[in-house]
Design an enzyme around this catalytic site. Structure first.
Site, mmCIF file in Angstrom:
data_model
loop_
_atom_site.group_PDB
_atom_site.id
_atom_site.type_symbol
_atom_site.label_atom_id
_atom_site.label_comp_id
_atom_site.label_asym_id
_atom_site.label_seq_id
_atom_site.Cartn_x
_atom_site.Cartn_y
_atom_site.Cartn_z
ATOM 1 N N SER A 191 0.811 -1.220 0.000
ATOM 2 C CA SER A 191 0.000 0.000 0.000
ATOM 3 C C SER A 191 0.841 1.265 0.000
ATOM 4 C CB SER A 191 -0.950 -0.004 1.202
ATOM 5 O OG SER A 191 -1.881 -1.052 1.089
ATOM 6 N N ASP A 243 2.865 -10.717 5.701
ATOM 7 C CA ASP A 243 3.448 -10.570 4.366
ATOM 8 C C ASP A 243 4.247 -11.811 3.988
ATOM 9 O OD1 ASP A 243 2.449 -7.953 4.020
ATOM 10 O OD2 ASP A 243 4.053 -7.173 5.275
ATOM 11 N N ARG A 276 9.552 0.943 6.393
ATOM 12 C CA ARG A 276 8.232 1.528 6.141
ATOM 13 C C ARG A 276 7.732 2.186 7.419
ATOM 14 N NH1 ARG A 276 2.985 -1.360 3.302
ATOM 15 N NH2 ARG A 276 1.417 -0.416 4.646
ATOM 16 N N LYS A 303 -6.161 3.072 6.208
ATOM 17 C CA LYS A 303 -5.545 3.516 4.953
ATOM 18 C C LYS A 303 -5.474 5.035 4.830
ATOM 19 C CE LYS A 303 -5.012 -0.711 3.531
ATOM 20 N NZ LYS A 303 -3.675 -1.330 3.308
ATOM 21 N N ASP A 347 -8.100 -5.633 1.253
ATOM 22 C CA ASP A 347 -6.742 -5.856 1.745
ATOM 23 C C ASP A 347 -6.748 -6.285 3.208
ATOM 24 O OD1 ASP A 347 -3.886 -5.853 1.427
ATOM 25 O OD2 ASP A 347 -3.830 -4.031 2.620
ATOM 26 N N ASP A 354 -4.065 -0.709 -5.513
ATOM 27 C CA ASP A 354 -2.652 -0.429 -5.266
ATOM 28 C C ASP A 354 -1.787 -1.678 -5.338
ATOM 29 O OD1 ASP A 354 -3.902 -1.458 -3.039
ATOM 30 O OD2 ASP A 354 -2.965 -0.101 -1.608
ATOM 31 N N HIS A 355 -2.400 -2.850 -5.182
ATOM 32 C CA HIS A 355 -1.687 -4.129 -5.247
ATOM 33 C C HIS A 355 -2.716 -5.236 -5.151
ATOM 34 C CE1 HIS A 355 -2.411 -4.666 -0.957
ATOM 35 N NE2 HIS A 355 -1.978 -3.432 -0.776
ATOM 36 N N HIS A 384 0.434 -10.159 0.176
ATOM 37 C CA HIS A 384 0.075 -9.560 -1.103
ATOM 38 C C HIS A 384 0.505 -10.480 -2.241
ATOM 39 C CE1 HIS A 384 0.342 -5.343 0.963
ATOM 40 N NE2 HIS A 384 -0.716 -6.024 1.328
#
Length: 534
Positions: free
Chosen positions: A65, A157, A260, A333, A400, A441-442, A459
């Protein structure tokens, strides 16, 4: 004097809505989505790339994201921190990085402890375990004897039970390098909360600063992980656990190696913010705290890899032309449609309004798949009614956030919720003559389990849809009803596409290109279209 009503361009980002042909374990293909299915068929549509080199990541690396929104707003492929750090390791410049060199020298000279905090994962979304290994080698070069690792486990992830392999690899490297010890473990659910659930952060913080926590004799990281698995707890949810002595104390040095910011910010605040009020704690100071990237410009930390300057991003172009814009998302988000979409700028741009809709307070979003999508839609419709915004950027978080739980039925419900909200939003966009752009976005929810049938919570590298619903009040110049979209697009091409529709000039810094193909005809002075023969 009343101003002329505005017909906006509305960019809707369906977070985690990817595409793959295989419908097995595919929540998006399985769900009933009449709105987006009909739009895909009836309007110009294409697929765009959201992973790997197309978004500034290494080849084959899944998007996320932060990266997605950064590319969306910048209108160019932005070299990501994962690549910048990997390059610094490869070319040797990590060893001379001023912030890292400074903390290592201070710890070495004072004979105190160096603490390495971060996500031990090959996911590459928030951190990468290779970066931790490079820091261990750096500590060795500085002759630091006490290196305490506070390992945060992934399972989001990465596969839900992948921590054992990661920890085994780390332990082998510790033995090989000759420095470092894992002193605490914590699932990212606790240490990397970003929704102000301070009780989670406090549990991780307390374990890191408290040496008095009882540790079973001969208790190892693998023992703690095995015990969690025995209690049906996966990596992400492993309770903060002390493995060995090595608390963070006054005079120590800390390197937080997550790159991140969004899920590293709260824990960092607990350590360094003198005005912190998330929970009661006695601040550890003095403490030399280094973050790999800038988590927040107001936090008093040294930064190893300073922010890249992104000039002439989409929001700036819109603002510089005196146009109003809106950013709208729920809590999960909100940073993505504001901070990341604006290239790492915290404050709103001139003429930029922001609406934050609170996310539901549940432990995991499979417990509430609709999340706050209905309220986001309600706010969007109210904003459209004002007729003042030239650009609206809206994020739906459901596919997501629920997709990350690995729960198929809940994710199907999330997908169907978003589709229903799109229908309501579409009606109002049409009513005000606006143009609606739908993308993601993904990928995520299109893959809910892996080849062995186990839950897939990460993802994907799959492409995502892009749909252009042209409005009467925002017609695309010189195209009539013959709008065609390129088939080789990437996220960086969406900002130039928006500028194309708004009839604003694209700055040279934007290396993306409009997704709208050149028209097959031109409009003469008498306004009649003339087909161009090619």
């Amino acid at each position: 004097m009343t101003s002329t009503p505005v017909s906006p361009v509305v960019l809707v980002i369906l977070d985690g809505w990817g595409y793959q042909e295989n419908s097995d374990g595919n929540a998006i293909a399985t769900a009933n989505t009449p709105i987006i299915d009909s739009l895909w068929t009836a309007y110009p549509s294409t697929f765009i790339q959201t992973s790997g080199k197309a978004v500034g990541l290494p080849a084959g690396q899944m998007g996320n994201s932060e990266v997605g929104h950064l590319n969306l707003g910048a209108g160019r492929t932005v070299p990501q921190e994962l690549v910048r750090i990997a390059d610094a390791i490869e070319d040797g410049s990590l060893a001379t990085n001023p912030a890292l060199d400074k903390v290592c020298k201070q710890v070495s000279q004072a004979s105190t402890k160096l603490h390495l905090i971060g996500l031990c994962s090959k996911g590459g979304v928030h951190a990468h375990s290779d970066h931790l290994l490079a820091l261990l080698k750096l500590a060795k070069e500085h002759n630091i004897s006490q290196v305490c690792i506070h390992a945060i486990l992934d399972g989001r992830d990465t596969p839900p039970k992948s921590a054992k392999d990661e920890i085994l690899r780390l332990q082998k490297q510790i033995a090989h390098i000759g420095v470092g010890q894992i002193v605490t473990l914590s699932g990212r659910y606790f240490a990397m909360d970003r929704d102000r659930r301070w009780d989670r952060i406090q549990q991780a913080y307390d374990v890191m600063v408290n040496d008095q926590v009882a540790v079973p004799r001969d208790w190892s990281p693998l023992d703690a992980i095995t015990d969690a698995y025995d209690h049906k707890t996966t990596d992400e949810f492993l309770p903060p656990t002390r493995i060995a002595p090595g608390a963070i104390e006054a005079g120590d040095g800390v390197i937080f190696f997550n790159f991140r910011p969004d899920r590293a910010r709260q824990l960092t605040q607990a350590f360094v913010d003198p005005k912190f009020d998330g929970f009661e704690r006695e601040q550890v100071k003095p403490l030399h705290f280094v973050t790999f990237t800038q988590y927040d410009s107001d936090l008093p930390t040294d930064v190893a890899f300073k922010p890249q300057n992104l000039d002439n991003i989409l929001g700036e172009i819109v603002a510089n032309h005196g146009l109003k814009q809106l950013r709208l998302a729920e809590t999960e988000k909100y940073a993505h449609v504001t901070y990341f979409f604006n290239g790492g700028i915290e404050d709103p741009l001139p003429g930029e309004d922001r609406i934050l809709v609170p996310s539901p307070m549940v432990s995991t979003y499979d417990q509430d798949p609709p999340m706050s999508a209905a309220k986001v839609t309600e706010e969007a419709i109210a904003a459209l009614d004002k007729r003042i915004y030239s650009l609206m950027v809206i994020n739906y978080a459901n596919t997501d956030m629920v997709g990350h739980t690995g729960m198929m039925d809940a994710t199907i419900q999330a997908v169907e919720t978003v589709d229903g909200c799109l229908g309501k939003l579409l009606n109002q966009v049409i009513n005000v003559g606006g143009t609606l752009l739908i993308t993601a976005d993904h990928g995520n929810a299109e893959r809910m389990w892996d080849e062995t049938g186990n839950p897939w919570t990460a993802h994907t590298t799959n492409p995502v849809p892009f749909i252009l619903v042209e409005g009467e009040g925002r017609k695309i110049p010189a195209h009539g009803t013959d709008v065609q979209l390129r088939a080789d697009g990437r996220l960086a091409d969406i900002a130039p596409t928006i500028l194309d529709i708004l009839q604003l000039p694209k700055p040279e810094e934007m290396t993306g290109s409009t997704l709208i193909q050149a028209a097959g005809f031109e409009v003469r002075q008498n306004k009649s279209p003339v087909r161009i023969h090619r």
